[in-house]
Design an enzyme around this catalytic site. Structure first.
Site, PDB file in Angstrom:
ATOM      1  N   VAL A   1       0.840  -1.204   0.000  1.00 59.25           N
ATOM      2  CA  VAL A   1       0.000   0.000   0.000  1.00 59.25           C
ATOM      3  C   VAL A   1       0.869   1.245   0.000  1.00 59.25           C
ATOM      4  CG1 VAL A   1      -1.682   1.337   1.327  1.00 59.25           C
ATOM      5  CG2 VAL A   1      -1.982  -1.128   1.067  1.00 59.25           C
TER       6      VAL A   1
ATOM      7  N   ARG B   1     -10.052   3.959  13.733  1.00 56.07           N
ATOM      8  CA  ARG B   1     -11.279   4.094  12.948  1.00 56.07           C
ATOM      9  C   ARG B   1     -12.530   4.273  13.806  1.00 56.07           C
ATOM     10  NH1 ARG B   1      -9.751  -0.854   8.905  1.00 56.07           N
ATOM     11  NH2 ARG B   1      -8.268   0.262   7.563  1.00 56.07           N
TER      12      ARG B   1
ATOM     13  N   CYS C   1     -10.565  -1.461   3.296  1.00 58.15           N
ATOM     14  CA  CYS C   1     -10.686  -1.524   1.835  1.00 58.15           C
ATOM     15  C   CYS C   1     -12.051  -2.026   1.378  1.00 58.15           C
ATOM     16  CB  CYS C   1      -9.583  -2.406   1.257  1.00 58.15           C
ATOM     17  SG  CYS C   1      -9.383  -3.989   2.127  1.00 58.15           S
TER      18      CYS C   1
ATOM     19  N   HIS D   1     -10.697  -6.369  -5.056  1.00 55.16           N
ATOM     20  CA  HIS D   1     -11.738  -6.970  -4.228  1.00 55.16           C
ATOM     21  C   HIS D   1     -13.065  -6.936  -4.980  1.00 55.16           C
ATOM     22  CE1 HIS D   1      -8.948  -7.166  -1.066  1.00 55.16           C
ATOM     23  NE2 HIS D   1      -9.433  -6.279  -0.218  1.00 55.16           N
TER      24      HIS D   1
END
Length: 337
Positions: A14, A100, A129, A236
């Site tokens: 990433v 988060r 993601c 994904h």
């Protein structure tokens, strides 16, 4: 004029994608610093034609002060180093799960809730993601018809588990069936478990439940995920069945509503992960309206970009535009050229 920017975890999958997305963006950069573990320090990466040496991540470096730091080095590293950077005034955009669900820290998908960045300084959380691509496909429907329930099964690429996962996958494709990153062999297989279990629900599934509610600002929304790892390198996919409180006018209206979302593309034909690797859009196909309040979607996106790096750079860009009008004009000038 430009920003002093750093990337923490720059040598990971990433982190390297963050560097690539930032390089191609219109964000003005006056100084770029790259950080990683001591083991990875010393590597040379390139940015806009210049070589940049990767440095060892230290507390002293974090205290120097940056305009922006992009973190993608795991939750433990973020918990240790991100608050140090934030204390000296740096805006930290963290890709891990560390912050988060902290109530006072914004969890941001700029197209949906970027307004939270105005006047904000400190740590900004980048969502998971699989959550990012799902909410981007659904947020306009939620705005218009109010989502009530979401049932989602994910088909998540090995790259979502990091560089070591990619190496393990490629080794298995060559005939070595040993595994350490995943709980089972991933090559030629699917694994219906991502992360540890808590109350019969996996870590990845809890992320999709809790993050979706926070991003869409809807505590009443029920989310029922099953997260699955599949033998795909990048991209994904998600099978989504959703229910709304208010009746949907028609399939055509549903398609128009989804397509009105920023950075979302709706297709007549099917779309697969192989076709979207390397781009910055959420792709929706197989739109079905089962009844007036129940619909189905197939959602695909590049997990390293849309699901991580691109969203982080979009956060950086929107934060800079909302809080620095001079920079906004400079970005607009760059984009016109």
């Amino acid at each position: 004029m430009g920003f002093k920017i750093g990337i923490v975890g720059a040598t990971g999958a990433v982190g390297r994608t963050m560097l690539e997305v930032l390089e191609k963006s219109s964000v003005p950069v006056s100084e770029l610093r790259l950080f990683a573990s001591e083991r990875s320090a010393g590597q040379i990466l390139t940015f806009r034609g210049a070589d940049v040496r990767v440095e060892t991540l230290t507390q002293e470096a974090m205290r120097e002060g940056f305009d922006y730091l992009l973190f993608s080095a795991g939750a433990d590293v973020s918990r240790r180093y991100a608050p140090i950077a934030a204390e000296v005034g740096t805006t930290v955009i963290d890709n891990s799960s560390a912050f988060r669900m902290v109530p006072e820290i914004p969890l941001v998908v700029p197209e949906i809730n970027g307004h939270l960045l105005k006047g904000y300084r400190g740590i900004v959380a980048n969502p998971n993601c699989s959550t990012i691509q799902m909410v981007l496909a659904l947020y306009k429907v939620h705005d218009k018809y109010q989502l009530h329930e979401i049932f989602v099964s994910t088909y998540q690429a090995v790259s979502g588990a990091g560089h070591k996962a990619i190496v393990e996958y490629e080794r298995q494709l060559s005939g070595d069936d040993s595994h350490s990153v995943f709980v089972r062999q991933i090559a030629h297989n699917v694994i219906p478990l991502i992360g540890d279990l808590k109350d019969d629900i996996s870590q990845e599934e809890w992320k999709m439940i809790n993050e979706t509610k926070k991003i869409l600002n809807s505590k009443a929304l029920a989310v029922f995920p099953t997260t699955v790892r599949v033998p795909v390198r990048i991209g994904h996919s998600e099978s989504v069945i959703a229910r709304t409180l208010f009746p949907i006018m028609s399939k055509e209206d549903l398609i128009e509503t989804i397509a009105s979302g920023e950075d979302v593309v709706v297709h007549d034909d099917i779309v697969t992960p192989l076709e979207v690797a390397g781009d910055d859009y959420v792709h929706v196909s197989r739109v079905r309206l089962f009844d007036a309040q129940t619909f189905g979607l197939w959602v695909v996106a590049d997990n390293l970009r849309v699901g991580a790096a691109t969203n982080a750079v979009r956060i950086l860009k929107q934060h800079s535009e909302l809080n620095n009008p001079t920079v906004e004009r400079e970005v607009e000038e760059v984009e016109r050229r």
